[in-house]
Write a protein that holds these residues in place. Sequence first.
Motif, PDB file in Angstrom:
ATOM      1  N   ALA A   1       0.828  -1.209   0.000  1.00 54.85           N
ATOM      2  CA  ALA A   1       0.000   0.000   0.000  1.00 54.85           C
ATOM      3  C   ALA A   1       0.861   1.257   0.000  1.00 54.85           C
ATOM      4  CB  ALA A   1      -0.934  -0.002   1.208  1.00 54.85           C
ATOM      5  N   VAL A   2       1.923   1.267   0.794  1.00 53.88           N
ATOM      6  CA  VAL A   2       2.818   2.427   0.834  1.00 53.88           C
ATOM      7  C   VAL A   2       3.530   2.596  -0.513  1.00 53.88           C
ATOM      8  CG1 VAL A   2       4.941   3.304   1.879  1.00 53.88           C
ATOM      9  CG2 VAL A   2       3.113   2.424   3.328  1.00 53.88           C
ATOM     10  N   ALA A   3       4.018   1.498  -1.082  1.00 54.39           N
ATOM     11  CA  ALA A   3       4.694   1.571  -2.381  1.00 54.39           C
ATOM     12  C   ALA A   3       3.731   2.047  -3.468  1.00 54.39           C
ATOM     13  CB  ALA A   3       5.282   0.210  -2.754  1.00 54.39           C
ATOM     14  N   TRP A   4       2.515   1.557  -3.436  1.00 54.66           N
ATOM     15  CA  TRP A   4       1.507   1.976  -4.421  1.00 54.66           C
ATOM     16  C   TRP A   4       1.223   3.468  -4.286  1.00 54.66           C
ATOM     17  CZ3 TRP A   4      -0.915  -0.481  -8.392  1.00 54.66           C
ATOM     18  CH2 TRP A   4      -2.027   0.141  -8.940  1.00 54.66           C
ATOM     19  N   SER A   5       1.016   3.929  -3.054  1.00 55.86           N
ATOM     20  CA  SER A   5       0.737   5.352  -2.831  1.00 55.86           C
ATOM     21  C   SER A   5       1.926   6.218  -3.242  1.00 55.86           C
ATOM     22  CB  SER A   5       0.388   5.609  -1.369  1.00 55.86           C
ATOM     23  OG  SER A   5      -0.852   5.038  -1.068  1.00 55.86           O
TER      24      SER A   5
END
Length: 169
Positions: free
Chosen positions: A141-145
């Motif tokens: 989720a952090v990488a996607w954001s």
Amino acid sequence: MTAERRTEPAGAPVDGPWRLTGGWRVVRYGLGAAGLAGVGFGASLLLSDPLVRNWQGLARWLAAAVVLHDGLLVPAVLALAALLGPRWRRRLRWPFVVAGSVTVVALPVLLRPGATANPSVLPLDYPRGWAISVGAVLAIAVAWSAGRWALDRRGRRRASGARRSPDSP
């Protein structure tokens, strides 16, 4: 298959706020029928199982599940969503759904009563596995954001003309 936005005045007899046309009506009613068939099958298995003798305990367990869900889980999620605001709600929706699903599946082994007489029954470190799974969801989720943020920033730069020319130092 199409779905059209409702144009009739409020209270007009339609299928909710969207008028289902073509194959969507078939899909909707087909999924509803499949869900009802699944509930009926589960109820028939429960009622015909000779090992289920404590019906009062089962009813208490089901009532407690409803009370915990509607009295604790839903208000907590709604309060968190209100605190986060719409921008963060959009970004954190899928990580919460995935982490919550992983947690629900892992609850039986996470809440096990302790050591068993047979060490091969639950031989792994399940809390560690759950933490790794939820951590992986969080990392994705952090990488996607971060990727979305970088692409949005890059697009804004290009749109504003702030792009450097190859001749500039």
